[in-house]
Enzyme design. Structure first.
Site, mmCIF file in Angstrom:
data_model
loop_
_atom_site.group_PDB
_atom_site.id
_atom_site.type_symbol
_atom_site.label_atom_id
_atom_site.label_comp_id
_atom_site.label_asym_id
_atom_site.label_seq_id
_atom_site.Cartn_x
_atom_site.Cartn_y
_atom_site.Cartn_z
ATOM 1 C CE1 TYR A 32 -0.047 92.864 -9.051
ATOM 2 C CE2 TYR A 32 1.322 94.820 -9.429
ATOM 3 C CZ TYR A 32 0.657 93.785 -9.953
ATOM 4 O OH TYR A 32 0.304 93.567 -11.255
ATOM 5 C CG ASN A 79 -11.892 103.944 -12.008
ATOM 6 O OD1 ASN A 79 -12.503 102.766 -11.700
ATOM 7 N ND2 ASN A 79 -11.316 104.437 -10.925
ATOM 8 C CD GLN A 118 -0.957 111.160 -11.764
ATOM 9 O OE1 GLN A 118 -1.064 112.109 -11.767
ATOM 10 N NE2 GLN A 118 -1.877 110.333 -11.174
ATOM 11 N N PRO A 137 3.642 105.831 -8.358
ATOM 12 C CG PRO A 137 4.195 103.748 -9.596
ATOM 13 C CD PRO A 137 3.106 104.379 -8.831
ATOM 14 N N GLY A 181 -2.885 114.967 -11.670
ATOM 15 C CA GLY A 181 -2.899 114.666 -12.978
ATOM 16 C C GLY A 181 -1.604 114.567 -14.058
HETATM 17 P P1 NAD Z 1 -7.276 90.531 -13.514
HETATM 18 O O1 NAD Z 1 -7.288 90.779 -11.817
HETATM 19 O O2 NAD Z 1 -8.063 90.544 -14.464
HETATM 20 O O3 NAD Z 1 -6.920 89.054 -13.395
HETATM 21 C C1 NAD Z 1 -6.124 88.272 -12.738
HETATM 22 C C2 NAD Z 1 -6.912 86.768 -11.947
HETATM 23 O O4 NAD Z 1 -6.128 86.077 -11.434
HETATM 24 C C3 NAD Z 1 -8.317 86.971 -11.953
HETATM 25 O O5 NAD Z 1 -8.994 86.096 -12.798
HETATM 26 C C4 NAD Z 1 -8.261 86.415 -10.529
HETATM 27 O O6 NAD Z 1 -9.668 85.992 -10.067
HETATM 28 C C5 NAD Z 1 -7.212 85.487 -10.700
HETATM 29 N N1 NAD Z 1 -6.594 85.110 -9.208
HETATM 30 C C6 NAD Z 1 -6.270 86.136 -8.301
HETATM 31 N N2 NAD Z 1 -5.731 85.306 -7.021
HETATM 32 C C7 NAD Z 1 -5.857 84.166 -7.693
HETATM 33 C C8 NAD Z 1 -5.319 82.823 -6.761
HETATM 34 N N3 NAD Z 1 -4.891 82.784 -5.669
HETATM 35 N N4 NAD Z 1 -5.411 81.858 -7.558
HETATM 36 C C9 NAD Z 1 -6.074 81.702 -8.836
HETATM 37 N N5 NAD Z 1 -6.678 82.726 -9.317
HETATM 38 C C10 NAD Z 1 -6.294 83.766 -9.169
HETATM 39 O O7 NAD Z 1 -5.882 91.232 -13.892
HETATM 40 P P2 NAD Z 1 -5.020 91.233 -15.262
HETATM 41 O O8 NAD Z 1 -5.018 92.688 -15.752
HETATM 42 O O9 NAD Z 1 -5.658 90.337 -16.233
HETATM 43 O O10 NAD Z 1 -3.704 90.772 -14.658
HETATM 44 C C11 NAD Z 1 -3.246 89.454 -15.089
HETATM 45 C C12 NAD Z 1 -1.785 89.395 -14.674
HETATM 46 O O11 NAD Z 1 -0.876 90.283 -15.125
HETATM 47 C C13 NAD Z 1 -1.558 89.612 -13.140
HETATM 48 O O12 NAD Z 1 -0.474 88.795 -12.700
HETATM 49 C C14 NAD Z 1 -0.895 91.008 -13.342
HETATM 50 O O13 NAD Z 1 -0.145 91.320 -11.892
HETATM 51 C C15 NAD Z 1 -0.290 91.257 -14.406
HETATM 52 N N6 NAD Z 1 -0.097 92.396 -15.103
HETATM 53 C C16 NAD Z 1 -1.236 93.045 -15.525
HETATM 54 C C17 NAD Z 1 -1.029 94.352 -15.996
HETATM 55 C C18 NAD Z 1 -2.186 95.215 -16.572
HETATM 56 O O14 NAD Z 1 -2.235 96.314 -16.934
HETATM 57 N N7 NAD Z 1 -3.222 94.748 -16.842
HETATM 58 C C19 NAD Z 1 0.077 94.879 -15.893
HETATM 59 C C20 NAD Z 1 1.215 94.504 -15.295
HETATM 60 C C21 NAD Z 1 1.202 93.037 -14.842
HETATM 61 N N1 UDP Z 2 -5.989 107.210 -11.261
HETATM 62 C C1 UDP Z 2 -6.515 108.266 -11.523
HETATM 63 N N2 UDP Z 2 -7.925 108.101 -11.311
HETATM 64 C C2 UDP Z 2 -8.523 106.873 -11.312
HETATM 65 C C3 UDP Z 2 -7.609 105.868 -11.156
HETATM 66 C C4 UDP Z 2 -6.229 105.910 -11.257
HETATM 67 O O1 UDP Z 2 -6.010 109.357 -11.593
HETATM 68 O O2 UDP Z 2 -9.675 106.819 -10.999
HETATM 69 C C5 UDP Z 2 -4.428 107.121 -11.449
HETATM 70 C C6 UDP Z 2 -3.539 106.447 -10.365
HETATM 71 O O3 UDP Z 2 -3.281 107.407 -9.311
HETATM 72 C C7 UDP Z 2 -2.223 106.381 -11.373
HETATM 73 C C8 UDP Z 2 -2.794 105.987 -12.780
HETATM 74 O O4 UDP Z 2 -3.879 106.667 -12.772
HETATM 75 O O5 UDP Z 2 -1.262 107.526 -11.052
HETATM 76 C C9 UDP Z 2 -2.757 104.690 -13.044
HETATM 77 O O6 UDP Z 2 -3.263 103.874 -12.111
HETATM 78 P P1 UDP Z 2 -3.878 102.203 -12.269
HETATM 79 O O7 UDP Z 2 -4.452 101.948 -11.151
HETATM 80 O O8 UDP Z 2 -4.464 102.137 -13.443
HETATM 81 O O9 UDP Z 2 -2.402 101.733 -12.427
HETATM 82 P P2 UDP Z 2 -0.879 101.862 -11.700
HETATM 83 O O10 UDP Z 2 -0.838 102.901 -10.736
HETATM 84 O O11 UDP Z 2 -0.908 100.162 -11.058
HETATM 85 O O12 UDP Z 2 -0.135 101.960 -13.047
#
Ligand code: NAD
Ligand code: UDP
Ligand code: UDP
Length: 317
Positions: free
Chosen positions: A149, A194, A213, A278, A211
């Site tokens: 990722y 979650n 972080q 992280p 917890g």
């Molecule tokens: P999400 O998983 O709900 O949405 C991602 C969408 O992309 C899904 O509908 C999935 O089916 C589609 N998808 C995955 N692979 C695909 C492919 N190969 N072709 C076509 N469609 C595909 O996640 P989200 O939270 O809505 O995230 C959207 C974007 O924002 C992502 O690129 C994610 O990396 C970025 N992002 C989200 C967050 C967050 O906290 N939500 C944080 C940082 C970055």
């Molecule tokens: N996390 C947690 N319990 C859960 C899911 C996630 O304590 O049931 C923690 C996870 O280890 C991380 C933080 O919550 O430290 C955020 O996790 P998330 O997967 O939402 O996002 P990301 O790590 O990608 O920021």
């Protein structure tokens, strides 16, 4: 004849959490939207209310394959965002970020369309600079379980800037920090969904590690507003630009807030910390304030209350 203020907009990942909210905003503003999704983590339920709208078109398509459509703007959001989902098929995750970016950039190049990349705070990895500014290069393990990722997204940023320099493409790179709100999937695996689902079901709340972080959580409406503003900036703002809420909380604080707000009797249990998790994350949003006049407006307590209301309807159903 087409109204010149109406844009034809492509949203990849449009059936996902963020993508579906973006489609809503674009349709409400009167634009024509093509939503592309392979439904890997997204759901038709997120966009069901738009199906049948003459300005909305849904295409089942995987962005790792070429796509030929005619649009003015491209929002490239396709990519699973939750660690459990992006680690299930890590090779496909990298392909989605890298091949997906190449295809969407190729499309933008042919059309002279403006293109925005949904990048992530994960490009900073486990950061030594806190809060994170856009000029920080990050600390990412290139061979760890999160690398599919993190490195996929970093390579996508590289491609965006090379198409910008080499082909003069108009690009926007947005670094999204943890975002939450209605339409997160209950089994998405991210911390907010979650904890809320566990609290509403009376199941133990799973804190990974000690917890202590931290993360910074942005409510989805604020995030989408920032994304729309970034897309409409001039060519002097390619990014990267952080969009997130600088309020910083430990996972323990988040768990306690969820228990309090839901009135749940759930206990809190501690489970192993996933690798390369992280320790801290918080955006410096000075650039977004300056270039977009943007700052978040929804505090965590308020956004969590709205999100809990949403999950009550989902968990009860
Ligand atoms: P999400 O998983 O709900 O949405 C991602 C969408 O992309 C899904 O509908 C999935 O089916 C589609 N998808 C995955 N692979 C695909 C492919 N190969 N072709 C076509 N469609 C595909 O996640 P989200 O939270 O809505 O995230 C959207 C974007 O924002 C992502 O690129 C994610 O990396 C970025 N992002 C989200 C967050 C967050 O906290 N939500 C944080 C940082 C970055
Ligand atoms: N996390 C947690 N319990 C859960 C899911 C996630 O304590 O049931 C923690 C996870 O280890 C991380 C933080 O919550 O430290 C955020 O996790 P998330 O997967 O939402 O996002 P990301 O790590 O990608 O920021
Ligand atoms: N592409 C696409 N739609 C288009 C134009 C291009 O999906 O309308 C894809 C195609 O797969 C191509 C990639 O984008 O390989 C990169 O395009 P580019 O023009 O940059 O490079 P090339 O065609 O030389 O590979």
């Amino acid at each position: 004849m087409r109204n010149s203020s109406v844009q034809r907009v492509l949203v990849t990942g449009g059936a996902g959490f963020l993508g579906s909210h973006l489609c809503d905003r674009l349709i409400a503003a009167g634009h024509d939207v093509i939503c592309v999704d392979n439904f890997y983590t997204g759901s038709k339920d997120n966009i069901r209310h738009l199906i049948g709208n003459p300005r909305f078109e849904l295409l089942r398509h995987d962005v790792t394959f070429p796509l030929y459509v005619e649009v003015d703007r491209i929002f490239n959001l396709a990519c699973p965002a939750s660690p459990i989902h992006y680690q299930r098929d890590p090779v496909q995750t990298t392909k989605t970020s890298v091949h997906g970016a190449i295809n969407m950039l190729g499309l933008a190049k042919r059309l002279h369309a403006r293109i925005l990349q949904a990048s992530t705070s994960e490009v900073y990895g486990d950061p030594e600079v806190h809060p994170q500014t856009e000029d920080y290069w990050g600390r990412v393990n290139p061979i760890g379980t999160r690398a599919c990722y993190d490195e996929g997204k970093r390579c996508a940023e590289t491609l965006f800037f090379d198409y910008h320099r080499q082909h003069r493409l108009e690009i926007k790179v947005m670094r999204i920090f943890n975002t939450y709100g209605p339409r997160m999937q209950p089994d998405d695996g991210r911390v907010v969904s979650n904890f809320i689902v566990q609290a509403l079901k009376g199941e133990p709340i799973t804190i990974y590690g000690d917890g202590n972080q931290t993360r910074s959580f942005c409510y989805v409406d604020d995030l989408i507003e920032g994304m729309l503003r970034l897309m409409e900036t001039g060519p002097d703002v390619p990014g990267p630009i952080n969009i997130g809420n600088p309020g910083e909380f430990t996972m323990r604080e988040l768990a306690e807030m969820v228990v309090r707000q839901t009135g749940s009797k759930s206990s809190i249990v501690y489970m192993p910390l996933p690798s390369d998790d992280p320790r801290q994350r918080r955006p410096d949003i000075s650039l977004a304030r300056e270039k977009l006049g943007w700052a978040p407006t929804v505090a965590l307590e308020e956004g969590m209350a709205r999100t809990i209301d949403y999950f009550r309807t989902v968990v009860a159903a």
